[in-house]
Design a protein around this motif. Structure first.
Motif, PDB file in Angstrom:
ATOM      1  N   THR A   1     -15.379  17.485   0.925  1.00  0.00           N
ATOM      2  CA  THR A   1     -15.326  17.894  -0.479  1.00  0.00           C
ATOM      3  C   THR A   1     -16.526  17.344  -1.233  1.00  0.00           C
ATOM      4  OG1 THR A   1     -12.906  17.968  -0.461  1.00  0.00           O
ATOM      5  CG2 THR A   1     -13.976  17.771  -2.606  1.00  0.00           C
ATOM      6  N   GLY A   2     -16.871  16.089  -0.978  1.00  0.00           N
ATOM      7  CA  GLY A   2     -18.042  15.506  -1.620  1.00  0.00           C
ATOM      8  C   GLY A   2     -19.330  16.200  -1.219  1.00  0.00           C
ATOM      9  N   LEU A   3     -19.455  16.528   0.069  1.00  0.00           N
ATOM     10  CA  LEU A   3     -20.674  17.158   0.573  1.00  0.00           C
ATOM     11  C   LEU A   3     -20.877  18.565   0.037  1.00  0.00           C
ATOM     12  CD1 LEU A   3     -20.618  16.040   4.319  1.00  0.00           C
ATOM     13  CD2 LEU A   3     -22.423  15.532   2.670  1.00  0.00           C
TER      14      LEU A   3
ATOM     15  N   LEU B   1     -12.150  14.707 -10.497  1.00  0.00           N
ATOM     16  CA  LEU B   1     -10.780  14.591 -11.008  1.00  0.00           C
ATOM     17  C   LEU B   1      -9.758  14.950  -9.937  1.00  0.00           C
ATOM     18  CD1 LEU B   1     -11.352  16.142 -14.540  1.00  0.00           C
ATOM     19  CD2 LEU B   1     -10.884  13.747 -14.030  1.00  0.00           C
ATOM     20  N   SER B   2     -10.082  15.942  -9.138  1.00  0.00           N
ATOM     21  CA  SER B   2      -9.180  16.320  -8.054  1.00  0.00           C
ATOM     22  C   SER B   2      -9.044  15.180  -7.040  1.00  0.00           C
ATOM     23  CB  SER B   2      -9.698  17.585  -7.354  1.00  0.00           C
ATOM     24  OG  SER B   2      -9.761  18.663  -8.250  1.00  0.00           O
ATOM     25  N   VAL B   3     -10.160  14.526  -6.735  1.00  0.00           N
ATOM     26  CA  VAL B   3     -10.127  13.419  -5.787  1.00  0.00           C
ATOM     27  C   VAL B   3      -9.407  12.214  -6.404  1.00  0.00           C
ATOM     28  CG1 VAL B   3     -11.534  11.859  -4.383  1.00  0.00           C
ATOM     29  CG2 VAL B   3     -12.225  14.240  -4.673  1.00  0.00           C
ATOM     30  N   GLU B   4      -9.584  12.014  -7.714  1.00  0.00           N
ATOM     31  CA  GLU B   4      -8.841  10.953  -8.396  1.00  0.00           C
ATOM     32  C   GLU B   4      -7.338  11.188  -8.298  1.00  0.00           C
ATOM     33  OE1 GLU B   4     -10.346  10.814 -12.341  1.00  0.00           O
ATOM     34  OE2 GLU B   4     -12.256   9.917 -11.771  1.00  0.00           O
TER      35      GLU B   4
ATOM     36  N   THR C   1     -10.677   6.392  -0.647  1.00  0.00           N
ATOM     37  CA  THR C   1     -10.771   7.817  -1.000  1.00  0.00           C
ATOM     38  C   THR C   1     -11.951   8.067  -1.929  1.00  0.00           C
ATOM     39  OG1 THR C   1      -8.387   8.125  -0.743  1.00  0.00           O
ATOM     40  CG2 THR C   1      -9.567   9.756  -2.075  1.00  0.00           C
ATOM     41  N   MET C   2     -12.064   7.280  -2.994  1.00  0.00           N
ATOM     42  CA  MET C   2     -13.143   7.477  -3.951  1.00  0.00           C
ATOM     43  C   MET C   2     -14.497   7.103  -3.353  1.00  0.00           C
ATOM     44  SD  MET C   2     -11.735   8.813  -6.548  1.00  0.00           S
ATOM     45  CE  MET C   2     -13.178   8.779  -7.613  1.00  0.00           C
ATOM     46  N   ALA C   3     -14.530   6.060  -2.523  1.00  0.00           N
ATOM     47  CA  ALA C   3     -15.793   5.635  -1.909  1.00  0.00           C
ATOM     48  C   ALA C   3     -16.325   6.715  -0.966  1.00  0.00           C
ATOM     49  CB  ALA C   3     -15.590   4.326  -1.161  1.00  0.00           C
TER      50      ALA C   3
ATOM     51  N   VAL D   1       0.048  29.358 -13.587  1.00  0.00           N
ATOM     52  CA  VAL D   1      -1.295  29.430 -12.988  1.00  0.00           C
ATOM     53  C   VAL D   1      -1.129  29.468 -11.472  1.00  0.00           C
ATOM     54  CG1 VAL D   1      -3.579  28.401 -12.850  1.00  0.00           C
ATOM     55  CG2 VAL D   1      -2.195  28.078 -14.923  1.00  0.00           C
ATOM     56  N   LYS D   2      -1.513  30.582 -10.884  1.00  0.00           N
ATOM     57  CA  LYS D   2      -1.420  30.757  -9.444  1.00  0.00           C
ATOM     58  C   LYS D   2      -2.758  30.394  -8.796  1.00  0.00           C
ATOM     59  CE  LYS D   2       2.158  34.354  -9.339  1.00  0.00           C
ATOM     60  NZ  LYS D   2       2.514  35.702  -8.839  1.00  0.00           N
ATOM     61  N   SER D   3      -2.746  29.415  -7.932  1.00  0.00           N
ATOM     62  CA  SER D   3      -3.963  29.004  -7.225  1.00  0.00           C
ATOM     63  C   SER D   3      -4.116  29.818  -5.949  1.00  0.00           C
ATOM     64  CB  SER D   3      -3.902  27.511  -6.881  1.00  0.00           C
ATOM     65  OG  SER D   3      -3.764  26.730  -8.042  1.00  0.00           O
ATOM     66  N   ASP D   4      -5.259  30.484  -5.825  1.00  0.00           N
ATOM     67  CA  ASP D   4      -5.555  31.296  -4.651  1.00  0.00           C
ATOM     68  C   ASP D   4      -6.785  30.717  -3.951  1.00  0.00           C
ATOM     69  OD1 ASP D   4      -5.893  33.233  -2.736  1.00  0.00           O
ATOM     70  OD2 ASP D   4      -6.472  34.827  -4.128  1.00  0.00           O
ATOM     71  N   LYS D   5      -6.545  29.738  -3.074  1.00  0.00           N
ATOM     72  CA  LYS D   5      -7.626  29.036  -2.382  1.00  0.00           C
ATOM     73  C   LYS D   5      -8.629  28.470  -3.387  1.00  0.00           C
ATOM     74  CE  LYS D   5      -7.187  31.880   1.783  1.00  0.00           C
ATOM     75  NZ  LYS D   5      -7.850  32.820   2.720  1.00  0.00           N
ATOM     76  N   ALA D   6      -8.101  27.874  -4.432  1.00  0.00           N
ATOM     77  CA  ALA D   6      -8.927  27.330  -5.509  1.00  0.00           C
ATOM     78  C   ALA D   6      -9.596  26.035  -5.069  1.00  0.00           C
ATOM     79  CB  ALA D   6      -8.074  27.082  -6.744  1.00  0.00           C
ATOM     80  N   GLU D   7     -10.891  25.930  -5.327  1.00  0.00           N
ATOM     81  CA  GLU D   7     -11.653  24.715  -5.033  1.00  0.00           C
ATOM     82  C   GLU D   7     -12.563  24.428  -6.214  1.00  0.00           C
ATOM     83  OE1 GLU D   7     -11.210  22.746  -2.609  1.00  0.00           O
ATOM     84  OE2 GLU D   7     -10.306  23.876  -0.973  1.00  0.00           O
ATOM     85  N   GLY D   8     -12.951  23.181  -6.356  1.00  0.00           N
ATOM     86  CA  GLY D   8     -13.904  22.824  -7.393  1.00  0.00           C
ATOM     87  C   GLY D   8     -13.267  22.625  -8.748  1.00  0.00           C
TER      88      GLY D   8
END
Length: 342
Positions: free
Chosen positions: A9-11, A156-159, A174-176, A287-294
């Protein structure tokens, strides 16, 4: 917890998302530092030169790693107690955008901004009193540390993931790992800014200054979108548009006097982005998530923030709607929409 997805996710998402805000601050600081210090004219070993060029971004990433790791530990240990409100983050983003614009204008040599250079207090420099490389890294390190107050949507998602870990150690890890994943893109940005700044009096310096200004305006507009400002880009475009496309009504249903509005969140957009709903009815937003990222996963409406799942549904009670407009956006103001209530 498997940390490989966090690294990925970070990359692939975190670097791009965070660079929209924090990358502007980093490049602006580095270019102003370089311009103020002057240009090296004597030849040096390429390894020494490379170390000098990477020192500022190394300091920035070190500071960022420390602050985010500490935050992850706090989130893992204390759960939802540690939280910055949507309103505070909105003003922080507006302030960050203004700061980046100022740096960009300073780099372009605009009168009144030319002498603006961010440097740590002289007393702080005693820590690194004798080494030029350490001095050039110190101010970016401080900046990297405080970026914890200006999170991007992916952060925020990672938090949220760190919150659910239930462990200070796992939250910190996780954050590191996430910050380490964003490091390559920040390293490229910082190195490019450092090299571009050596051409301060040439065309490359002007181009870099313009890029910094654009990044600042982009960041500033995100904050304005979150604040619902009438002079945000989407509001201005809406007012200037001659295409009065009707608002979508198919996403709204009324059953037994209760209204449901359905919006789909996909990577890079919410749809429909203009929905017409009825006033005077208790309303639930789904709110329907459909493979939502970012950034779309950090959904903000009425100063409420919901971290959306990658796939699934999130229900938000809006109460009885009054005539007017109800804006929603991702946490960075990058993706927006409106519910028109009549």
């Amino acid at each position: 917890m498997n940390l490989l997805p966090v690294l990925a996710t970070g990359l692939f998402a975190g670097g791009v998302s965070c660079a929209a805000v924090q990358g502007g601050l980093l490049t602006a600081m580095i270019t102003r530092q370089r311009a103020a210090a002057g240009e090296e004219t004597s030849p040096r070993d390429w390894r020494v030169q490379l170390g000098d060029d990477l020192a500022p971004v190394g300091g920035f990433l070190a500071g960022k790693l420390v602050s985010h790791t500490l935050l992850g530990a706090l989130l893992g240990a204390l759960g939802s107690v540690v939280e910055i409100s949507v309103g505070v983050r909105t003003w922080l983003q507006i302030g960050a955008g203004l700061l980046v614009v100022v740096f960009g204008l300073a780099q372009l040599g605009v009168p009144g901004f030319r002498r603006i250079v961010i440097e740590p207090p002289i007393s702080w420099m005693k820590i690194v009193r004798s080494r030029a490389r350490s001095q050039s890294a110190f101010a970016p390190a401080v900046l990297g540390f405080v970026t914890v107050l200006i999170p991007c949507g992916v952060t925020l998602s990672v938090e949220a993931l760190a919150l659910t870990s239930g462990s200070a150690l796992m939250g910190a890890a996780t954050m590191a790992v996430f910050v380490l994943g964003t490091a390559p893109l920040f390293a490229i940005l910082g190195y490019a800014a450092r090299k571009a700044a050596t051409a301060w009096k040439g065309r490359l310096g002007v181009v870099t200054g313009l890029v910094v200004v654009v990044m600042g305006l982009y960041t500033l507009n995100g904050g304005l979108e979150l604040a619902g400002a009438p002079f945000s880009a989407s509001r201005i475009a809406e007012a200037a548009s001659s295409d009065d496309a009707p608002a979508d009504t198919t996403a709204v249903s009324v059953v037994d006097g209760k209204q449901t509005v359905v919006i789909t969140a996909r990577t890079g957009a919410y749809s429909p982005d203009n929905v017409r709903a009825q006033s005077g009815l208790p309303t639930t937003l789904v709110v329907k998530s459909d493979k939502a990222e970012g950034c779309v996963r950090s959904f903000v409406v009425r100063d409420q923030e919901k971290i959306l799942p990658v796939t699934g549904e999130t229900r938000i009670e809006l109460g009885v709607l009054q005539p007017g407009r109800l804006d929603y956006a991702c946490s960075m103001g990058m993706y927006t929409g409106v519910i028109t209530v009549a």
